[in-house]
Design an enzyme around this catalytic site. Structure first.
Site, PDB file in Angstrom:
ATOM      1  N   THR A  25      -1.724  -5.195   3.261  1.00  0.00           N
ATOM      2  CA  THR A  25      -0.930  -5.645   4.412  1.00  0.00           C
ATOM      3  C   THR A  25      -1.031  -4.659   5.574  1.00  0.00           C
ATOM      4  O   THR A  25      -0.325  -4.795   6.561  1.00  0.00           O
ATOM      5  CB  THR A  25       0.559  -5.793   4.025  1.00  0.00           C
ATOM      6  OG1 THR A  25       1.012  -4.532   3.523  1.00  0.00           O
ATOM      7  CG2 THR A  25       0.757  -6.847   2.954  1.00  0.00           C
ATOM      8  N   ALA A 264       6.085   4.398   6.055  1.00  0.00           N
ATOM      9  CA  ALA A 264       5.749   2.968   6.070  1.00  0.00           C
ATOM     10  C   ALA A 264       4.732   2.735   7.169  1.00  0.00           C
ATOM     11  O   ALA A 264       4.238   3.681   7.785  1.00  0.00           O
ATOM     12  CB  ALA A 264       7.015   2.141   6.291  1.00  0.00           C
ATOM     13  N   LYS A 265       4.446   1.478   7.397  1.00  0.00           N
ATOM     14  CA  LYS A 265       3.421   1.139   8.383  1.00  0.00           C
ATOM     15  C   LYS A 265       3.716   1.751   9.754  1.00  0.00           C
ATOM     16  O   LYS A 265       2.807   2.067  10.502  1.00  0.00           O
ATOM     17  CB  LYS A 265       3.314  -0.382   8.536  1.00  0.00           C
ATOM     18  CG  LYS A 265       3.000  -1.101   7.249  1.00  0.00           C
ATOM     19  CD  LYS A 265       1.522  -1.169   6.949  1.00  0.00           C
ATOM     20  CE  LYS A 265       1.207  -1.179   5.478  1.00  0.00           C
ATOM     21  NZ  LYS A 265       1.985  -2.101   4.677  1.00  0.00           N
ATOM     22  N   ARG A 266       5.017   1.929  10.069  1.00  0.00           N
ATOM     23  CA  ARG A 266       5.357   2.465  11.394  1.00  0.00           C
ATOM     24  C   ARG A 266       4.838   3.900  11.583  1.00  0.00           C
ATOM     25  O   ARG A 266       4.709   4.374  12.695  1.00  0.00           O
ATOM     26  CB  ARG A 266       6.871   2.413  11.631  1.00  0.00           C
ATOM     27  CG  ARG A 266       7.657   3.270  10.671  1.00  0.00           C
ATOM     28  CD  ARG A 266       9.172   3.195  10.879  1.00  0.00           C
ATOM     29  NE  ARG A 266       9.841   3.754   9.709  1.00  0.00           N
ATOM     30  CZ  ARG A 266      10.338   3.046   8.724  1.00  0.00           C
ATOM     31  NH1 ARG A 266      10.277   1.740   8.743  1.00  0.00           N
ATOM     32  NH2 ARG A 266      10.925   3.642   7.688  1.00  0.00           N
TER      33      ARG A 266
END
Ligand code: GLU
Length: 304
Positions: A25, A264-266
């Site tokens: 993802t 996380a992705k951030r």
């Protein structure tokens, strides 16, 4: 002739089988790399096998280009697997999107034995169910029981599209000993409620797919982040309901940013891709990933 008494050397020992189970993802970050590195070290130390399984069940979030990027980043980092989508193996396919029939069979088994019931509640909860609940705000809220049939009552047949929820045994204690976090104890119905095993949009939920696959791939130890401890409690109930043998568990501590938030992705600056572009080498990353302030530790370009 009498059967010879098995000696230590002749008794087959279940050999260690670990797994890496990323979801395609987005780019993998430092936290994934550290957990996967520990998984690899544990497999190597036991002369075991490491399996790569791509958890690509959610069609809305998983993209093939992320899978390709993940494989590249994992290899660059020094991770190696003996079974996986690119190398094959006896327990494939190694993409969850190719394993649907196994999840359907498990769902049927749960329906037959009365462990699940159809539910038509909130979309938000359903959307979250296909992915592993990594943060408190992603974890399923305790289900208020709106669609739960009376105890002992017949489970209604599904009438049109619905999701399927696992009925947890209220008040039952789920305990396990974690190799990293020690003794764990959760109370079903209090720490977590009836959880989704199949989404209304016909997508199997993470909890079910993970159990079915870890059992089918004969995983002996699951190494993953400590944010999934509560998911392990849910999964232990599924193992029992499906008559499957659970693996052992090792939940790694989470890497956080200076404000205590899980990576996380951030945290794009801490993705393996960005670190690599900035000139970091895998060994240099491993030397620094236990520093308390990761943002500061990796802010500087090495060698400059
Ligand atoms: N695909 C899940 C994730 O990346 C795996 C969780 C697990 O290791 O069980 O969050």
């Amino acid at each position: 002739m009498d059967n010879p008494v098995p000696t230590r050397a002749t008794v087959p020992r279940p050999s260690y089988r670990g797994r890496l189970a990323p979801s395609p993802t987005g780019y993998l970050h430092l936290g994934h790399a550290r957990t996967f590195w520990i998984a690899q070290q544990r497999a190597e130390a036991r002369g075991g096998v490491l399996v790569l399984r791509i958890e690509d069940l959610d069609p809305g979030r998983c993209k093939p280009q992320w899978t390709a990027a993940m494989l590249e980043d994992l290899r660059w980092f020094g991770l190696r697997w003996q079974e996986g989508p690119d190398v094959g193996g006896p327990f494939g396919p190694y993409h969850q999107s190719g394993r649907r029939a196994r999840y359907e069979a498990a769902l049927e088994q749960l329906k037959r034995s009365g462990w699940v019931y159809p539910c038509r509640c909130s979309r938000r909860e359903v959307a979250a169910a296909a992915r592993a609940p990594h943060a408190e705000d992603e974890d399923e809220p305790i289900y208020p029981g709106t669609c739960r049939p009376e105890a002992g009552g017949a489970v209604r047949a599904a009438d049109g599209p619905c999701h399927w929820r696992f009925r947890v045994p209220d008040g039952q204690i789920v305990e396990f000993s974690d190799a990293a976090c020690g003794h764990q104890r959760f109370v079903a119905g209090r720490d977590f409620g009836d959880f989704i095993v199949w989404r209304k949009d016909d997508v199997p939920a993470y909890q079910l797919a993970c159990v079915v696959d870890d059992a089918a791939m004969r995983i002996t130890e699951v190494v993953r982040g400590a944010d999934l401890l509560k998911s392990t409690a849910r999964q232990l109930l599924l193992y029992r309901a499906l008559g499957l043998q659970p693996p052992a568990f090792h939940h790694c501590r989470l890497l956080t940013d200076p404000s205590g938030r899980r990576l996380a992705k951030r945290h794009d600056d801490l993705s393996l891709r960005t670190l690599r572009l900035h000139g970091w080498q895998p060994e240099q990353i491993r030397e620094r990933w236990d520093e308390p302030d990761l943002i500061a530790a990796f802010a500087r370009v090495p060698g400059r």
